[in-house]
Design a protein around this motif. Structure first.
Motif, PDB file in Angstrom:
ATOM      1  N   UNK A 151     126.638  61.746  62.370  1.00  0.00           N
ATOM      2  CA  UNK A 151     127.501  60.990  62.278  1.00  0.00           C
ATOM      3  C   UNK A 151     128.500  60.221  61.996  1.00  0.00           C
ATOM      4  N   UNK A 152     129.920  60.139  61.776  1.00  0.00           N
ATOM      5  CA  UNK A 152     130.675  59.035  61.861  1.00  0.00           C
ATOM      6  C   UNK A 152     131.168  57.330  61.053  1.00  0.00           C
ATOM      7  N   UNK A 153     130.589  56.614  59.893  1.00  0.00           N
ATOM      8  CA  UNK A 153     130.791  55.706  60.290  1.00  0.00           C
ATOM      9  C   UNK A 153     129.440  54.731  59.926  1.00  0.00           C
ATOM     10  N   UNK A 154     128.620  54.197  59.870  1.00  0.00           N
ATOM     11  CA  UNK A 154     127.681  53.503  60.100  1.00  0.00           C
ATOM     12  C   UNK A 154     126.376  53.409  60.711  1.00  0.00           C
ATOM     13  N   UNK A 155     126.434  54.606  61.342  1.00  0.00           N
ATOM     14  CA  UNK A 155     125.226  54.464  62.116  1.00  0.00           C
ATOM     15  C   UNK A 155     124.730  56.323  61.599  1.00  0.00           C
ATOM     16  N   UNK A 165     127.341  46.521  55.867  1.00  0.00           N
ATOM     17  CA  UNK A 165     128.622  46.818  55.602  1.00  0.00           C
ATOM     18  C   UNK A 165     129.239  47.255  56.535  1.00  0.00           C
ATOM     19  N   UNK A 166     129.232  45.807  57.329  1.00  0.00           N
ATOM     20  CA  UNK A 166     130.607  45.722  59.123  1.00  0.00           C
ATOM     21  C   UNK A 166     131.248  45.101  58.113  1.00  0.00           C
ATOM     22  N   UNK A 167     132.554  45.796  58.842  1.00  0.00           N
ATOM     23  CA  UNK A 167     133.787  44.543  58.718  1.00  0.00           C
ATOM     24  C   UNK A 167     133.953  44.137  59.263  1.00  0.00           C
ATOM     25  N   UNK A 168     135.001  42.883  59.790  1.00  0.00           N
ATOM     26  CA  UNK A 168     134.654  41.297  60.374  1.00  0.00           C
ATOM     27  C   UNK A 168     134.501  41.987  61.418  1.00  0.00           C
ATOM     28  N   UNK A 169     135.527  43.096  62.410  1.00  0.00           N
ATOM     29  CA  UNK A 169     135.452  43.370  63.965  1.00  0.00           C
ATOM     30  C   UNK A 169     134.552  43.511  64.187  1.00  0.00           C
ATOM     31  N   UNK A 209     131.153  42.477  63.265  1.00  0.00           N
ATOM     32  CA  UNK A 209     130.131  41.257  63.859  1.00  0.00           C
ATOM     33  C   UNK A 209     130.447  41.392  65.581  1.00  0.00           C
ATOM     34  N   UNK A 210     131.547  41.259  66.412  1.00  0.00           N
ATOM     35  CA  UNK A 210     132.219  40.248  67.289  1.00  0.00           C
ATOM     36  C   UNK A 210     131.343  41.307  68.002  1.00  0.00           C
ATOM     37  N   UNK A 211     130.491  42.425  67.815  1.00  0.00           N
ATOM     38  CA  UNK A 211     129.472  43.618  68.690  1.00  0.00           C
ATOM     39  C   UNK A 211     128.054  42.792  68.767  1.00  0.00           C
ATOM     40  N   UNK A 221     133.038  53.447  65.528  1.00  0.00           N
ATOM     41  CA  UNK A 221     133.909  53.241  65.453  1.00  0.00           C
ATOM     42  C   UNK A 221     133.877  53.190  67.502  1.00  0.00           C
ATOM     43  N   UNK A 222     133.935  54.015  68.421  1.00  0.00           N
ATOM     44  CA  UNK A 222     133.826  54.036  69.133  1.00  0.00           C
ATOM     45  C   UNK A 222     132.906  53.054  70.146  1.00  0.00           C
TER      46      UNK A 222
END
Length: 222
Positions: free
Chosen positions: A100-104, A154-158, A160-162, A185-186
């Motif tokens: 996977x790509x990103x934080x997962x 490792x979260x960016x600000x956006x 946290x909205x989830x 991101x998807x």
């Protein structure tokens, strides 16, 4: 209405000042969660013994697996699942390639998953114990995927909205091909889409779509 909302627990600082999504205060959504979780726990009661026996006969280790996750506005809670991996899976994680790509973290042929575990994941039976989390108000039937501590550090600000909604057993990601979506991101975009589209009956729609996905056996493992 307040009696239908679970009490707060420890909150993570980066999101504590944000406003929760209206779904978090919906009496209808909470009522739907209570009714759905009671039905789910009834199914769990019927399925527990055969699933537990299958797990124990297939591999050594506990029947249930628990892990700290992050829910509504960063509140910590302990999630419960039927164990679908070998008991030392966390120690072996670094030996498995992340596809996977990103934080997962995701690997379609993860060697740590047991034979019974693959069946449980394919049918989502491994998630039956989470109906207890729903009944306790820590989760909802519909929401976002509850992240791990490693992810939120490792979260960016956006990102946290989830977490402005409760984590769910199902959601936009699960009904829109979770096995084929490998970019974090998807997933975030789908979570935010849920918040934009939400109304009480929208949860019912996603629950019905989830049942359809499960019956078609096209869902992947989380």
């Amino acid at each position: 209405m307040s009696s239908l909302i679970a009490p707060s627990t420890e909150i993570v600082a980066p999101i504590a000042s944000q406003t929760a999504h209206p779904s978090a205060y919906s009496a209808f959504k909470r009522l739907l969660d209570i009714v759905g979780s009671l039905v789910g726990l009834l199914i769990l009661g019927i399925a527990f013994v055969p699933i537990a026996l299958a797990i124990k006969l297939d591999s050594a280790g506990p029947i249930l697996y628990s892990q700290e996750r992050y829910g509504l506005q960063g509140r910590r809670f302990r999630i419960w699942k039927f164990r679908s991996m070998v008991s030392n899976a966390e120690a072996l994680k670094q030996q498995v390639k992340n596809e996977a790509k990103g934080l997962i973290f995701k690997n379609e042929n993860d060697p740590r998953i047991t034979r019974v575990g693959r069946f449980l994941r394919r049918t989502s039976l491994d998630e039956l114990p989470q109906f207890w989390n729903v009944l306790m108000g820590e989760m909802s039937l519909v929401g976002t995927r509850p992240p791990t501590h490693d992810e939120v550090t490792r979260y960016a600000d956006h990102h946290w909205q989830r977490l402005n909604v409760k984590p769910g057993l199902t959601g936009e990601w699960q009904v829109n091909g979770r096995s084929s979506i490998k970019d974090f991101e998807d997933i975030v975009a789908l979570d935010l889409r849920y918040q934009d589209c939400w109304h009480p009956l929208y949860d019912v729609t996603l629950i019905l779509r989830t049942i359809q996905v499960l019956l078609s056996r096209s869902s992947g493992a989380c």
